[in-house]
Design a protein around this motif. Sequence first.
Motif, PDB file in Angstrom:
ATOM      1  N   PRO A 208       0.863  -1.169  -0.063  1.00 46.57           N
ATOM      2  CA  PRO A 208      -0.030   0.118   0.000  1.00 46.57           C
ATOM      3  C   PRO A 208       0.834   1.093  -0.060  1.00 46.57           C
ATOM      4  CG  PRO A 208      -0.676  -1.679   1.720  1.00 46.57           C
ATOM      5  CD  PRO A 208       0.528  -1.943   1.172  1.00 46.57           C
ATOM      6  N   VAL A 209       0.390   2.337  -0.804  1.00 47.70           N
ATOM      7  CA  VAL A 209       1.129   3.441  -0.685  1.00 47.70           C
ATOM      8  C   VAL A 209       1.066   4.086   0.724  1.00 47.70           C
ATOM      9  CG1 VAL A 209       1.164   5.881  -1.823  1.00 47.70           C
ATOM     10  CG2 VAL A 209       0.920   3.759  -3.094  1.00 47.70           C
ATOM     11  N   PRO A 210       2.220   4.559   1.153  1.00 45.24           N
ATOM     12  CA  PRO A 210       2.187   4.991   2.510  1.00 45.24           C
ATOM     13  C   PRO A 210       1.772   6.428   2.722  1.00 45.24           C
ATOM     14  CG  PRO A 210       4.593   5.175   1.706  1.00 45.24           C
ATOM     15  CD  PRO A 210       3.654   4.548   0.623  1.00 45.24           C
ATOM     16  N   HIS A 211       1.576   7.009   4.010  1.00 47.83           N
ATOM     17  CA  HIS A 211       1.682   8.503   4.156  1.00 47.83           C
ATOM     18  C   HIS A 211       2.892   8.890   4.152  1.00 47.83           C
ATOM     19  CE1 HIS A 211      -2.765   7.765   5.318  1.00 47.83           C
ATOM     20  NE2 HIS A 211      -2.052   7.058   6.308  1.00 47.83           N
ATOM     21  N   ARG A 212       3.148  10.308   3.431  1.00 44.22           N
ATOM     22  CA  ARG A 212       4.331  10.728   3.197  1.00 44.22           C
ATOM     23  C   ARG A 212       4.653  11.850   4.005  1.00 44.22           C
ATOM     24  NH1 ARG A 212       8.515   8.339   0.923  1.00 44.22           N
ATOM     25  NH2 ARG A 212       9.091  10.166  -0.056  1.00 44.22           N
ATOM     26  N   GLN A 213       5.838  12.178   4.628  1.00 39.16           N
ATOM     27  CA  GLN A 213       6.226  13.256   5.338  1.00 39.16           C
ATOM     28  C   GLN A 213       5.142  13.614   6.641  1.00 39.16           C
ATOM     29  OE1 GLN A 213       9.090  15.185   5.154  1.00 39.16           O
ATOM     30  NE2 GLN A 213       9.544  13.576   3.333  1.00 39.16           N
ATOM     31  N   GLN A 214       4.739  12.488   7.376  1.00 40.31           N
ATOM     32  CA  GLN A 214       4.057  12.642   8.432  1.00 40.31           C
ATOM     33  C   GLN A 214       4.655  13.224   9.450  1.00 40.31           C
ATOM     34  OE1 GLN A 214       2.192   9.304  10.964  1.00 40.31           O
ATOM     35  NE2 GLN A 214       0.871   9.559   9.199  1.00 40.31           N
ATOM     36  N   ARG A 215       3.946  14.235  10.281  1.00 39.09           N
ATOM     37  CA  ARG A 215       4.569  14.843  11.504  1.00 39.09           C
ATOM     38  C   ARG A 215       4.536  14.267  12.706  1.00 39.09           C
ATOM     39  NH1 ARG A 215       2.840  20.777  12.969  1.00 39.09           N
ATOM     40  NH2 ARG A 215       1.277  19.519  13.933  1.00 39.09           N
ATOM     41  N   ARG A 216       5.579  13.955  13.395  1.00 37.73           N
ATOM     42  CA  ARG A 216       5.720  13.331  14.673  1.00 37.73           C
ATOM     43  C   ARG A 216       6.621  14.363  15.693  1.00 37.73           C
ATOM     44  NH1 ARG A 216       4.268   7.820  15.400  1.00 37.73           N
ATOM     45  NH2 ARG A 216       2.593   7.427  13.657  1.00 37.73           N
ATOM     46  N   VAL A 217       6.616  13.860  17.011  1.00 36.87           N
ATOM     47  CA  VAL A 217       7.012  14.689  17.869  1.00 36.87           C
ATOM     48  C   VAL A 217       7.948  13.758  18.657  1.00 36.87           C
ATOM     49  CG1 VAL A 217       7.018  16.251  20.009  1.00 36.87           C
ATOM     50  CG2 VAL A 217       5.372  16.619  18.236  1.00 36.87           C
ATOM     51  N   ASP A 218       9.383  14.168  18.601  1.00 35.51           N
ATOM     52  CA  ASP A 218      10.482  13.234  19.471  1.00 35.51           C
ATOM     53  C   ASP A 218      10.408  13.468  20.933  1.00 35.51           C
ATOM     54  OD1 ASP A 218      11.833  15.408  19.839  1.00 35.51           O
ATOM     55  OD2 ASP A 218      13.398  15.131  18.647  1.00 35.51           O
ATOM     56  N   SER A 219      11.462  12.741  21.431  1.00 38.96           N
ATOM     57  CA  SER A 219      11.558  12.713  23.074  1.00 38.96           C
ATOM     58  C   SER A 219      11.622  13.933  23.724  1.00 38.96           C
ATOM     59  CB  SER A 219      12.308  11.908  23.485  1.00 38.96           C
ATOM     60  OG  SER A 219      12.263  10.387  22.993  1.00 38.96           O
ATOM     61  N   GLU A 220      12.223  15.061  22.906  1.00 37.21           N
ATOM     62  CA  GLU A 220      12.475  16.175  23.302  1.00 37.21           C
ATOM     63  C   GLU A 220      11.530  17.282  22.890  1.00 37.21           C
ATOM     64  OE1 GLU A 220      17.530  16.039  23.642  1.00 37.21           O
ATOM     65  OE2 GLU A 220      16.586  16.746  21.934  1.00 37.21           O
ATOM     66  N   GLY A 221      10.356  16.977  22.216  1.00 37.95           N
ATOM     67  CA  GLY A 221       9.398  17.940  21.766  1.00 37.95           C
ATOM     68  C   GLY A 221       9.696  18.398  20.600  1.00 37.95           C
ATOM     69  N   ARG A 222      10.430  18.154  19.851  1.00 38.87           N
ATOM     70  CA  ARG A 222      10.979  18.558  18.409  1.00 38.87           C
ATOM     71  C   ARG A 222      10.152  17.778  17.436  1.00 38.87           C
ATOM     72  NH1 ARG A 222      17.227  17.833  17.548  1.00 38.87           N
ATOM     73  NH2 ARG A 222      16.739  15.920  18.689  1.00 38.87           N
ATOM     74  N   ARG A 223       9.464  18.532  16.478  1.00 39.31           N
ATOM     75  CA  ARG A 223       8.803  18.313  15.273  1.00 39.31           C
ATOM     76  C   ARG A 223       9.740  17.521  14.302  1.00 39.31           C
ATOM     77  NH1 ARG A 223       5.056  23.090  13.273  1.00 39.31           N
ATOM     78  NH2 ARG A 223       7.052  24.149  13.732  1.00 39.31           N
ATOM     79  N   ARG A 224       9.310  16.174  14.119  1.00 41.10           N
ATOM     80  CA  ARG A 224       9.958  15.345  12.988  1.00 41.10           C
ATOM     81  C   ARG A 224       8.956  15.078  11.946  1.00 41.10           C
ATOM     82  NH1 ARG A 224      15.545  14.572  14.149  1.00 41.10           N
ATOM     83  NH2 ARG A 224      15.787  14.735  16.393  1.00 41.10           N
ATOM     84  N   TYR A 225       9.492  15.129  10.452  1.00 35.06           N
ATOM     85  CA  TYR A 225       8.772  14.661   9.437  1.00 35.06           C
ATOM     86  C   TYR A 225       9.417  13.299   8.907  1.00 35.06           C
ATOM     87  CZ  TYR A 225       6.898  19.351   9.603  1.00 35.06           C
ATOM     88  OH  TYR A 225       6.192  20.530  10.163  1.00 35.06           O
ATOM     89  N   LEU A 226       8.364  12.469   8.860  1.00 39.32           N
ATOM     90  CA  LEU A 226       8.832  10.935   8.532  1.00 39.32           C
ATOM     91  C   LEU A 226       8.560  10.859   6.954  1.00 39.32           C
ATOM     92  CD1 LEU A 226       7.362   9.351  11.496  1.00 39.32           C
ATOM     93  CD2 LEU A 226       9.434  10.394  11.281  1.00 39.32           C
ATOM     94  N   ASP A 227       9.466  10.213   6.518  1.00 41.80           N
ATOM     95  CA  ASP A 227       9.412   9.948   4.923  1.00 41.80           C
ATOM     96  C   ASP A 227       8.300   9.020   4.432  1.00 41.80           C
ATOM     97  OD1 ASP A 227      11.932  11.201   4.624  1.00 41.80           O
ATOM     98  OD2 ASP A 227      13.158   9.518   4.532  1.00 41.80           O
TER      99      ASP A 227
END
Length: 293
Positions: A208-227
């Motif tokens: 299945p085609v994935p969700h791209r550039q999904q936003r998550r927050v890491d352990s230090e509260g920084r926003r991360r964008y996942l491929d």
Amino acid sequence: MPEDLAERIAQQSGLVNRSQLLAAGYDRRSIATQLKCNSWRMVTSRVISVGPNAWNRRAELWVAALHYPNAALTGLSALELLGFSGTVGAAIDLVSHENLRKPPLHNIRVHHRSEIEVRHTRPRAVSDVTATVDAIRSSASTKQGCFFAVWSIQRRFVTLEQLSSEFQRTSKMNGSQKVGRVLKQLDTGVEAVSELEFARLCRRAGIPVPHRQQRRVDSEGRRRYLDAVWEVGQKTIVVEIDGLGHLDYRVRMDDQFRDNSLALQRATTLRIPALALRLEPGRWMRQIRDALS
């Protein structure tokens, strides 16, 4: 034996050439006497073994270098001095200003070149950049050439810019087309796998085609964008596609922190080198499919 000569011979895997012996005070008669009583042994017409030393790859490289004192190791032979794994009997590439003939070992390949930048190692070798480009030149395939280049870049012996500059400087040499293909694969402008290309690979593999550039927050509260992200039941599968920039140790440390943060959120992260995904997409798609099953 003079102490300084003994130390040099120990560094040279128990080998010495006639010029070194003569410079240390031995004459032709004393050398002949040692050979006649089997204390020493001729390896080539110029190289002598002074003890019962093991015949390994390091010794093989020393024989080539000592037989031709005005030559330097290049290609994979030079990379072996930096830690690349070599095997006894594999080709040994030498380069010299002179036209050298009659190699003493069947696996020695001598190349003539008018300009050589030599790094003063033991044994002598060309610069890391020249060695890497020459290794790519003699590689069996583009894939293997990419491996040689990434190996040197990852260990910070060379940069992609240095390889490109050396390629331009030696573009008229044999094998340069192969070097050009490898550098095109590695170039930061084309190495990234685009969203459309990755989606096409997923569809071809039945994923299945994935969700791209999904936003998550890491352990230090920084926003991360996942491929790429898949939510399958209670599982979260994340795929990160790593370009050459991820070989830098500081980037890798940050990647590992982000992966740990995702693991704490019960997400599984799969990392795929962008170059590997271009060259061998099937094996990486199988891993994604297994993670989703």
